[in-house]
Design a protein around this motif. Structure first.
Motif, PDB file in Angstrom:
ATOM      1  N   GLY A  43      10.695  -3.962  -6.785  1.00 28.32           N
ATOM      2  CA  GLY A  43      10.855  -4.730  -8.017  1.00 28.32           C
ATOM      3  C   GLY A  43      10.987  -3.842  -9.246  1.00 28.32           C
ATOM      4  N   TYR A  44      10.333  -2.686  -9.239  1.00 26.19           N
ATOM      5  CA  TYR A  44      10.406  -1.783 -10.393  1.00 26.19           C
ATOM      6  C   TYR A  44      11.690  -0.960 -10.323  1.00 26.19           C
ATOM      7  CZ  TYR A  44       5.502  -2.851 -11.276  1.00 26.19           C
ATOM      8  OH  TYR A  44       4.321  -3.495 -11.542  1.00 26.19           O
ATOM      9  N   SER A  45      12.301  -0.737 -11.465  1.00 25.12           N
ATOM     10  CA  SER A  45      13.555   0.013 -11.521  1.00 25.12           C
ATOM     11  C   SER A  45      13.289   1.512 -11.514  1.00 25.12           C
ATOM     12  CB  SER A  45      14.293  -0.356 -12.801  1.00 25.12           C
ATOM     13  OG  SER A  45      13.549   0.114 -13.909  1.00 25.12           O
ATOM     14  N   PHE A  46      14.343   2.285 -11.332  1.00 24.32           N
ATOM     15  CA  PHE A  46      14.170   3.747 -11.387  1.00 24.32           C
ATOM     16  C   PHE A  46      13.735   4.174 -12.782  1.00 24.32           C
ATOM     17  CE2 PHE A  46      17.887   5.115 -13.754  1.00 24.32           C
ATOM     18  CZ  PHE A  46      18.799   4.079 -13.576  1.00 24.32           C
ATOM     19  N   ALA A  47      14.089   3.388 -13.811  1.00 20.00           N
ATOM     20  CA  ALA A  47      13.679   3.713 -15.182  1.00 20.00           C
ATOM     21  C   ALA A  47      12.152   3.703 -15.304  1.00 20.00           C
ATOM     22  CB  ALA A  47      14.298   2.733 -16.165  1.00 20.00           C
ATOM     23  N   ASN A  48      11.535   2.747 -14.621  1.00 19.52           N
ATOM     24  CA  ASN A  48      10.078   2.651 -14.631  1.00 19.52           C
ATOM     25  C   ASN A  48       9.459   3.904 -14.006  1.00 19.52           C
ATOM     26  OD1 ASN A  48       7.448   1.923 -13.202  1.00 19.52           O
ATOM     27  ND2 ASN A  48       7.728   0.142 -14.526  1.00 19.52           N
ATOM     28  N   GLY A 101       9.114  -0.465  -0.602  1.00 21.57           N
ATOM     29  CA  GLY A 101       9.273  -1.368  -1.743  1.00 21.57           C
ATOM     30  C   GLY A 101       7.908  -1.772  -2.279  1.00 21.57           C
ATOM     31  N   ASN A 102       7.763  -1.933  -3.597  1.00 18.23           N
ATOM     32  CA  ASN A 102       6.420  -2.122  -4.151  1.00 18.23           C
ATOM     33  C   ASN A 102       5.814  -3.492  -3.848  1.00 18.23           C
ATOM     34  OD1 ASN A 102       8.486  -2.699  -6.460  1.00 18.23           O
ATOM     35  ND2 ASN A 102       6.634  -3.781  -7.078  1.00 18.23           N
ATOM     36  N   ARG A 103       6.661  -4.462  -3.408  1.00 20.27           N
ATOM     37  CA  ARG A 103       6.039  -5.724  -3.007  1.00 20.27           C
ATOM     38  C   ARG A 103       6.460  -6.085  -1.590  1.00 20.27           C
ATOM     39  NH1 ARG A 103       9.274  -8.803  -7.774  1.00 20.27           N
ATOM     40  NH2 ARG A 103      11.337  -8.534  -6.907  1.00 20.27           N
ATOM     41  N   ILE A 104       5.521  -6.707  -0.880  1.00 17.49           N
ATOM     42  CA  ILE A 104       5.815  -7.177   0.474  1.00 17.49           C
ATOM     43  C   ILE A 104       6.009  -8.682   0.408  1.00 17.49           C
ATOM     44  CG2 ILE A 104       5.049  -7.195   2.875  1.00 17.49           C
ATOM     45  CD1 ILE A 104       3.028  -5.074   2.219  1.00 17.49           C
ATOM     46  N   VAL A 105       7.090  -9.145   1.014  1.00 18.60           N
ATOM     47  CA  VAL A 105       7.351 -10.587   1.073  1.00 18.60           C
ATOM     48  C   VAL A 105       7.162 -11.030   2.518  1.00 18.60           C
ATOM     49  CG1 VAL A 105       8.996 -12.429   0.590  1.00 18.60           C
ATOM     50  CG2 VAL A 105       9.050 -10.333  -0.771  1.00 18.60           C
ATOM     51  N   LEU A 131       0.834  -1.212   0.000  1.00 24.15           N
ATOM     52  CA  LEU A 131       0.000   0.000   0.000  1.00 24.15           C
ATOM     53  C   LEU A 131       0.867   1.259   0.000  1.00 24.15           C
ATOM     54  CD1 LEU A 131      -2.733   1.506   0.456  1.00 24.15           C
ATOM     55  CD2 LEU A 131      -2.369   1.175   2.899  1.00 24.15           C
ATOM     56  N   ASN A 132       1.982   1.180   0.734  1.00 26.87           N
ATOM     57  CA  ASN A 132       2.885   2.332   0.834  1.00 26.87           C
ATOM     58  C   ASN A 132       3.848   2.317  -0.344  1.00 26.87           C
ATOM     59  OD1 ASN A 132       1.607   2.825   3.266  1.00 26.87           O
ATOM     60  ND2 ASN A 132       3.134   1.695   4.433  1.00 26.87           N
ATOM     61  N   ASP A 133       3.370   2.805  -1.460  1.00 31.90           N
ATOM     62  CA  ASP A 133       4.154   2.751  -2.681  1.00 31.90           C
ATOM     63  C   ASP A 133       4.829   4.099  -2.931  1.00 31.90           C
ATOM     64  OD1 ASP A 133       4.116   0.937  -5.482  1.00 31.90           O
ATOM     65  OD2 ASP A 133       4.508   3.084  -5.737  1.00 31.90           O
ATOM     66  N   VAL A 134       6.086   4.049  -3.323  1.00 29.75           N
ATOM     67  CA  VAL A 134       6.862   5.286  -3.456  1.00 29.75           C
ATOM     68  C   VAL A 134       6.301   6.206  -4.561  1.00 29.75           C
ATOM     69  CG1 VAL A 134       8.628   4.340  -5.014  1.00 29.75           C
ATOM     70  CG2 VAL A 134       9.228   6.190  -3.474  1.00 29.75           C
ATOM     71  N   LEU A 135       5.820   5.610  -5.654  1.00 33.81           N
ATOM     72  CA  LEU A 135       5.262   6.432  -6.744  1.00 33.81           C
ATOM     73  C   LEU A 135       3.982   7.136  -6.299  1.00 33.81           C
ATOM     74  CD1 LEU A 135       5.285   4.537 -10.172  1.00 33.81           C
ATOM     75  CD2 LEU A 135       6.193   6.803  -9.714  1.00 33.81           C
ATOM     76  N   LYS A 136       3.187   6.407  -5.529  1.00 34.84           N
ATOM     77  CA  LYS A 136       1.891   6.922  -5.074  1.00 34.84           C
ATOM     78  C   LYS A 136       2.070   7.944  -3.940  1.00 34.84           C
ATOM     79  CE  LYS A 136      -0.934   4.040  -2.677  1.00 34.84           C
ATOM     80  NZ  LYS A 136      -1.178   4.634  -1.361  1.00 34.84           N
ATOM     81  N   ASP A 137       2.917   7.604  -2.956  1.00 39.90           N
ATOM     82  CA  ASP A 137       2.938   8.387  -1.724  1.00 39.90           C
ATOM     83  C   ASP A 137       4.093   9.380  -1.621  1.00 39.90           C
ATOM     84  OD1 ASP A 137       0.740   6.937  -1.000  1.00 39.90           O
ATOM     85  OD2 ASP A 137       1.856   5.460   0.145  1.00 39.90           O
TER      86      ASP A 137
END
Ligand SMILES: [Zn+2]
Length: 316
Positions: free
Chosen positions: A241-246, A307-311, A189-195
């Protein structure tokens, strides 16, 4: 409408939220759990093969053909086998819930384990049984009826679709053998692009009407406290998982680009492959710069639990 938080049971707050494809839904959020959710059950539509229409077409992306989808999934699954399987798993029962076309289970079998699948999408379930000859059920009930237990159970990008996630995970834990492991990957939920970037286009893309649960590291910690079933230990981390390019692409184009991988992309890998082909000193230098930037970028984000995924790993 008063809707209790699915995790802690306290009254949640609701707000209008645009989902992929433009529809507005009521999103519920619990601050104590750092958890957000939709209150409907998407099960029937998932059963009827509707997910990709919303997840991909709703965002202007193309639904890949089976073979292409299979190959993309296979590539991602190589990383999963490296990360999550070890020699002690050889000869043991491994169950994947939400196995899609069965690519990961195929690798599990090649590794020397006994693969079992669950897939709610009829078309994919039949594919796994017919084309891969791997036992696959529409739900976990058939497995609950037998005495067979599993050394590892995997839920890759599944928990976010489950209507009653605590009850479900309690049932899944019962299927583990003693000291067996449940491994879950779910979006953060705490995504860097979103928040942090607060990218508007991404905020409208982030929520999907079939994805009903939006967990954070914190909400999974509360989630684990609420389980009835006993377990020995757990570990939760986020990873980028997503790169800075994304992210740069989102910033410039303000729309999603096809990555062919769930929760990641190959942008930097592809750039580096191209550079390496030049067999030049400068090319090699640039490859090192990109690699280092990407590692530093992911690490900074993961270190802040963005991080975009939680493990999540639970040991019985
Ligand atoms: Zn809560």
């Amino acid at each position: 409408m008063v809707v209790p938080c699915k995790i802690c049971g306290q009254i949640s707050k609701s707000s209008d939220k645009q989902v992929r494809g433009g529809e507005i839904l009521q999103l519920y959020s619990c601050q104590d759990c750092n958890f957000e959710f939709f209150s409907h059950n998407p099960e029937e539509k998932l059963f009827n093969d509707q997910l990709d229409h919303s997840r991909l077409e709703g965002a202007g992306l193309v639904i890949p053909e089976i073979q292409e989808d299979y190959n993309n999934g296979l590539e991602q699954s190589y990383n999963y086998t490296k990360e999550f399987l070890d020699e002690s798993d050889i000869g043991k029962n491994i169950l994947e819930i939400g196995c899609s076309w069965g690519y990961f289970l195929d690798l599990v079998r090649n590794y020397g384990c006994k693969p079992y699948g669950v897939e709610i999408n009829k078309k994919r379930k039949n594919y796994v049984e017919t084309n891969l000859n791997i036992n696959c059920e529409l739900n976990i009930e058939k497995y609950e009826e037998t005495k067979k237990r599993y050394k590892k159970i995997f839920l890759f990008y599944v928990l976010e679709y489950i209507y009653e996630p605590t009850k479900y995970v309690d049932r899944v834990l019962k299927l583990l053998e003693p000291s067996g492991e449940l491994i879950v990957i779910t979006p953060n939920l705490n995504d860097v692009l979103k928040d942090i970037f607060k990218n508007k286009a991404f905020q409208n893309f982030f929520y999907d009407k079939f994805t009903i649960n939006y967990f954070s590291k914190k909400s999974l910690e509360v989630f684990l406290e609420r389980l009835d079933e006993k377990y020995t230990s757990y570990d939760i981390r986020t990873d980028q998982g997503y790169s800075f390019a994304n992210h740069i692409s989102w910033h410039i184009h303000k729309k999603p680009m096809e990555t062919k991988i769930v929760g990641g992309d190959r942008y930097i890998t592809n750039i580096n492959e191209t550079l390496l082909k030049t067999k030049s000193e400068l090319g090699e230098k640039l490859v090192k710069i990109f690699e280092k930037m990407n590692l530093d970028y992911s690490k900074a984000i993961s270190d802040h639990d963005f991080g975009n995924r939680i493990v999540l790993k639970i040991v019985k």
